[in-house]
Design an enzyme around this catalytic site. Structure first.
Site, PDB file in Angstrom:
ATOM      1  N   CYS A   1      56.740  20.226 108.747  1.00  0.00           N
ATOM      2  CA  CYS A   1      57.164  20.575 107.386  1.00  0.00           C
ATOM      3  C   CYS A   1      57.241  22.079 107.147  1.00  0.00           C
ATOM      4  O   CYS A   1      57.899  22.524 106.203  1.00  0.00           O
ATOM      5  CB  CYS A   1      56.225  19.944 106.366  1.00  0.00           C
ATOM      6  SG  CYS A   1      56.160  18.142 106.457  1.00  0.00           S
TER       7      CYS A   1
ATOM      8  N   ASN B   1      59.502  13.699 100.454  1.00  0.00           N
ATOM      9  CA  ASN B   1      59.163  14.722 101.446  1.00  0.00           C
ATOM     10  C   ASN B   1      60.163  14.647 102.597  1.00  0.00           C
ATOM     11  O   ASN B   1      60.151  13.703 103.381  1.00  0.00           O
ATOM     12  CB  ASN B   1      57.737  14.491 101.949  1.00  0.00           C
ATOM     13  CG  ASN B   1      57.275  15.537 102.943  1.00  0.00           C
ATOM     14  OD1 ASN B   1      58.060  16.330 103.447  1.00  0.00           O
ATOM     15  ND2 ASN B   1      55.985  15.544 103.240  1.00  0.00           N
TER      16      ASN B   1
ATOM     17  N   HIS C   1      56.898  23.722  99.509  1.00  0.00           N
ATOM     18  CA  HIS C   1      57.175  22.488 100.240  1.00  0.00           C
ATOM     19  C   HIS C   1      56.960  21.307  99.300  1.00  0.00           C
ATOM     20  O   HIS C   1      55.958  21.235  98.592  1.00  0.00           O
ATOM     21  CB  HIS C   1      56.247  22.397 101.452  1.00  0.00           C
ATOM     22  CG  HIS C   1      56.283  21.079 102.152  1.00  0.00           C
ATOM     23  ND1 HIS C   1      57.454  20.448 102.488  1.00  0.00           N
ATOM     24  CD2 HIS C   1      55.268  20.260 102.583  1.00  0.00           C
ATOM     25  CE1 HIS C   1      57.176  19.306 103.101  1.00  0.00           C
ATOM     26  NE2 HIS C   1      55.869  19.165 103.160  1.00  0.00           N
TER      27      HIS C   1
END
EC number: 2.3.1.180
Length: 364
Positions: A113, A281, A251
């Site tokens: 990520c 996500n 994020h």
């Protein structure tokens, strides 16, 4: 010696057309829209009917058009991904081929990520070396490939998509000004797909299945700590106060993580751009997609100071301070798009859901 900087001159995204809603998930998981929204902030996510490189290519095409840069001018391509079409060769070369670029440095980067922040740092430093003029930095993921659709805790979180920026060499003090990237390897096993790679038995009967390890509470604590410390470090190094930060691009993993990051950093939550409700996500794609949409929605102005922060498997973490350039208006637009998909998200996932549930029943 000339000091070079890497200005973001173009931005683009690609999200698949097929939406998987919380209500869709509740048809085969013990969950509900309210349960997911209150714990994560997610309402929908996208499921891709094409490969990661296809999404990366479309995002890059939009970024190129908005930068007013021809594909032939690109001499560096970095694709941040942990879900590539293939391991050999890399998918950066596939994007290069799709764009018709004859000669450019092209490589993939896997920091999960945090990948886009790692890619932004890497691309900036290579441009500052003076050897490159224009770079495409892409975050692209097809995480739906990895998901165990019988496991509620992870099945509700992730989605597919891609985002890209063009970095262009300049002598103006703009672009990435300060950054810090790192990794807390002691926690690498709490967020992992441990049996995918050369450690797997390629001849095992069930090698089409693998576990997705996800220890939510521990990840939350480490994410907030890692991103928070990195954010404070880059703010101090850039000699900026929290009041001088105009926009935060975090994020998009969990709305609670975003809120806690802002609180610990002393930055008002309304400065954080949030789109997790729409996409979930998307790992390395969350930051560039959010950055692109922040510009599109007028949240970014010329000369703005921006804080980027991310956290991912490894456990990687990173933060960066960017100064936006003089332009938020695209030079051009592209009509690039993915091919149409005639199936619904549930239809795309039907076989995967069936096999994941059969495996769980067999284990019991």
């Amino acid at each position: 010696m000339t000091n070079y900087y890497a200005e973001i001159t173009g931005w683009g995204k690609c999200v698949p057309p097929t939406v998987l809603s919380n209500d869709d998930l509740s048809t085969f998981l013990d969950t509900s829209d309210e349960w997911i929204r209150t714990r994560t902030g997610i309402e929908n996510r996208r499921i891709s009917h094409v490969n990661t490189s296809d999404m990366a290519t479309v995002a890059a095409q939009h970024a190129l058009a908005r930068a007013g840069v021809e594909a032939s001018e690109i001499d560096l391509i970095i694709v941040a991904t942990c879900s590539p079409d293939s391991l050999i060769p890399n998918i950066a070369s596939k994007v290069q081929q799709n764009l018709g670029i004859r000669s450019a440095a092209a490589f993939d980067l896997n920091a999960a990520c945090t990948g886009f922040v790692y890619g932004l740092e890497t691309g900036t430093r290579l441009i500052q070396s003076g050897n490159y003029r224009h770079a495409i930095i892409i975050g692209a993921e097809r995480l739906s490939f990895y998901i165990d659709w019988a496991m509620r805790d992870t099945a509700v979180l992730f989605g597919d998509g891609a985002g890209a920026v063009i970095l262009s060499r300049t002598e103006k003090e703009t672009g990435l000004l300060q950054s810090q990237i790192g990794c807390d390897a002691k926690g690498r096993d709490i967020l992992s797909v441990p049996k995918f790679g050369t450690c797997m038995d390629r001849f095992a009967e069930d090698n089409g299945y693998w576990d997705f390890n996800f220890v939510g509470q521990e990840i939350f604590k480490r994410a907030v700590k890692g991103m928070g410390l990195a954010a404070k470090t880059v703010l101090k190094a850039s000699q900026l106060t929290t009041e001088q930060i105009d926009v935060v691009i975090p994020h998009q993993a969990n709305i609670r993580i975003i809120q806690t990051l802002c609180d610990l950093s002393g930055i008002p939550q309304d400065k954080a751009f949030v789109n997790i409700q729409n996409y979930g996500n998307t790992s390395a794609a969350t930051v560039p997609i959010a950055l692109c949409e922040a510009v599109e929605q007028g949240r970014v102005n010329p000369g703005d100071n921006m804080l980027l922060a991310a956290f991912g498997a490894g456990l990687t973490w990173g933060a960066a301070v960017l100064k936006w350039g003089d332009r938020v208006t695209p030079i051009g637009e592209s009509d690039a798009a993915l091919p149409e998909c005639e199936q619904s998200a549930l239809e795309l996932l039907e076989r995967a859901i069936k096999l994941c549930n059969e495996r769980r029943r067999d284990e019991v």
